[in-house]
Design a protein around this motif. Structure first.
Motif, mmCIF file in Angstrom:
data_model
loop_
_atom_site.group_PDB
_atom_site.id
_atom_site.type_symbol
_atom_site.label_atom_id
_atom_site.label_comp_id
_atom_site.label_asym_id
_atom_site.label_seq_id
_atom_site.Cartn_x
_atom_site.Cartn_y
_atom_site.Cartn_z
ATOM 1 N N ALA A 105 23.782 39.134 25.844
ATOM 2 C CA ALA A 105 24.676 38.193 25.153
ATOM 3 C C ALA A 105 26.100 38.339 25.681
ATOM 4 N N TYR A 106 26.523 39.590 25.893
ATOM 5 C CA TYR A 106 27.880 39.848 26.374
ATOM 6 C C TYR A 106 28.111 39.201 27.739
ATOM 7 N N LEU A 156 28.469 35.267 28.080
ATOM 8 C CA LEU A 156 29.706 34.580 27.693
ATOM 9 C C LEU A 156 30.435 34.138 28.965
ATOM 10 N N PRO A 157 30.775 32.864 29.067
ATOM 11 C CA PRO A 157 31.517 32.420 30.254
ATOM 12 C C PRO A 157 32.792 33.237 30.457
ATOM 13 N N ARG A 158 33.395 33.661 29.349
ATOM 14 C CA ARG A 158 34.626 34.437 29.450
ATOM 15 C C ARG A 158 34.400 35.750 30.196
ATOM 16 N N SER A 159 33.227 36.360 29.996
ATOM 17 C CA SER A 159 32.939 37.636 30.658
ATOM 18 C C SER A 159 32.869 37.461 32.175
#
Lengths: 202, 206
Positions: free
Chosen positions: B84-85, B88-91
């Motif tokens: 899941a982490y 995230l597009p942010r990751s």
């Protein structure tokens, strides 16, 4: 066995939720663009006093705007699509917001990041296309060193599109009278929303 | 069983070689230039390195883990959180912008995703394995659909074309995996490793 299982599972769930909470700013954002906007709203940051040159070749500094709110957009004048829309948006905002605002109190600033191709002549053409008149609406370009500082301060990421153009995270930036970046908004935001943001910034 | 030790050493060696290969600046630049290779080649290969490491280190697995990781549930939970982490597009953006996050990816994907998957998978009951696989496939399809329909760019470091390509590839992967497991389940043409291992383990136990 059950105790070990529950301890391990509990630890994993707690650590997992904590790291997702941290990565999404409390389950509010999933993209870095959303994170950038939220970060600015939570903690406005002072923008650097970068030196710029406007469409008439006149030098000025970003810190000259202290005392009045300024709405900033990032563009490049040879842009075929997005910046044209941004220019139109700025035109629309100026038309809608300006008459109701104190004329001296709203400043618009279009900053080009295409330092290799955009000089005052190109900026002037761009300005004429959308009816930008300095100093109320400046179209400007920074120096090479200033550009890096500027893009970093505003969180703008510029990518080459492979066809001589650029792709960038487009947005409207509200800098308040104290010279702090307080809001990052969608370019499509309604003039009413932008007016509200500017009012709270002045 | 006497030949299993050198092969375990080989597993560890392969893991380390794969990890080092992926960490090469050239390989990183090549795989991270495209959204789809970043998320569907580099990250899965890092996970694979971790899974092989788990197999290589199996003799050293602490006894308490066997009991605490009841039916592989703890490991599976850890895998899901790590996945899941990194979904995230942010990751993905942060990994490109910040070397510390890039390092976090190179450590967490093998150790917190691949390794628990490799170690817990054999503890999962057969039905739980199929449930996990089926969910994973539908997740790929859903993600692909989201990428195709998202009105804006999800990553500031990737242009829209790459996002669309990633969406299409994810949907193609979902369709391909569905077909594979369909054939495996109904015709036994290509028996998935999950089933094969289950039956050999049962044979070993019996």
């Amino acid at each position: 066995m059950l105790r070990e299982f529950l301890l391990l599972l509990g630890g994993i769930v707690a650590a997992g939720v904590a790291s997702l909470d941290q990565a999404t700013e409390g389950f509010k954002v999933v993209t870095s663009e959303q994170a950038r906007r939220l970060a600015v709203e939570r903690a406005p940051r002072t923008v650097p006093g970068v030196a710029l040159v406007d469409q008439h070749g006149a030098p000025f500094s970003l810190s000259d705007y202290r005392g009045e709110p300024v709405l900033i957009e990032f563009i490049y004048t040879s842009c075929p699509t997005l910046c044209t829309v941004l220019g139109d948006d700025f035109r629309r905002i100026e038309d809608a917001v300006q008459p109701r605002h104190d004329r001296e109190k709203l400043a618009l600033l279009s900053i080009s990041f295409d330092i290799d191709r955009d000089g005052p002549p190109q900026l002037e053409l761009y300005g004429e296309r959308f009816g930008a008149k300095a100093p109320g609406w400046r179209v400007a370009v920074p120096s090479r060193a200033g550009l890096t500082t500027l893009l970093r301060a505003f969180g703008v990421v510029v990518l080459r599109d492979g066809f001589g153009g650029f792709i960038h995270n487009d947005a409207l930036y509200v800098v308040d009278r104290a010279g702090r970046l307080v809001r990052i908004m969608d370019p499509e935001s309604s003039p009413r929303l932008i007016e509200e943001a500017l009012r709270s910034a002045s | 069983m006497s030949h299993s030790h050198p092969s375990r050493k080989t597993e560890v060696a392969i893991t380390i070689a794969l990890w080092c290969l992926l960490a090469l600046p050239m390989a990183r630049a090549a795989l991270e230039a495209q959204m789809i290779t970043h998320m569907a080649v580099q990250i899965p290969l890092l996970a694979l390195a971790g899974a092989r490491l788990a197999r290589g280190l199996r003799p050293f697995e602490p006894r308490w883990l066997e009991r605490a990781d009841w039916r592989g549930l703890c490991g599976l939970t850890l895998v899901l959180f790590t996945m899941a982490y990194w979904m995230l597009p942010r990751s993905l953006d942060s990994a490109l912008a910040d070397p510390r996050v890039e390092l976090l990816k190179f450590v967490s994907v093998p150790l917190l995703l691949g390794m628990p998957l490799g170690s817990s998978w054999r503890r999962l009951p057969a039905l739980a394995r199929f449930f996990t696989i089926a969910n994973f496939i539908s997740m790929l399809g859903t993600m692909g659909g989201l990428y195709l329909t998202a009105p804006t760019r999800l990553c500031v470091f990737y242009v829209l074309d790459q996002q669309l390509l990633a969406g299409k590839t994810l949907i193609a992967a979902a369709v391909g995996l569905t077909l594979f497991f369909f054939l495996a389940a109904f015709f036994g043409l290509m028996r998935p490793a999950a089933v094969r291992r289950e039956s050999t383990e049962m044979a070993e136990a019996g």
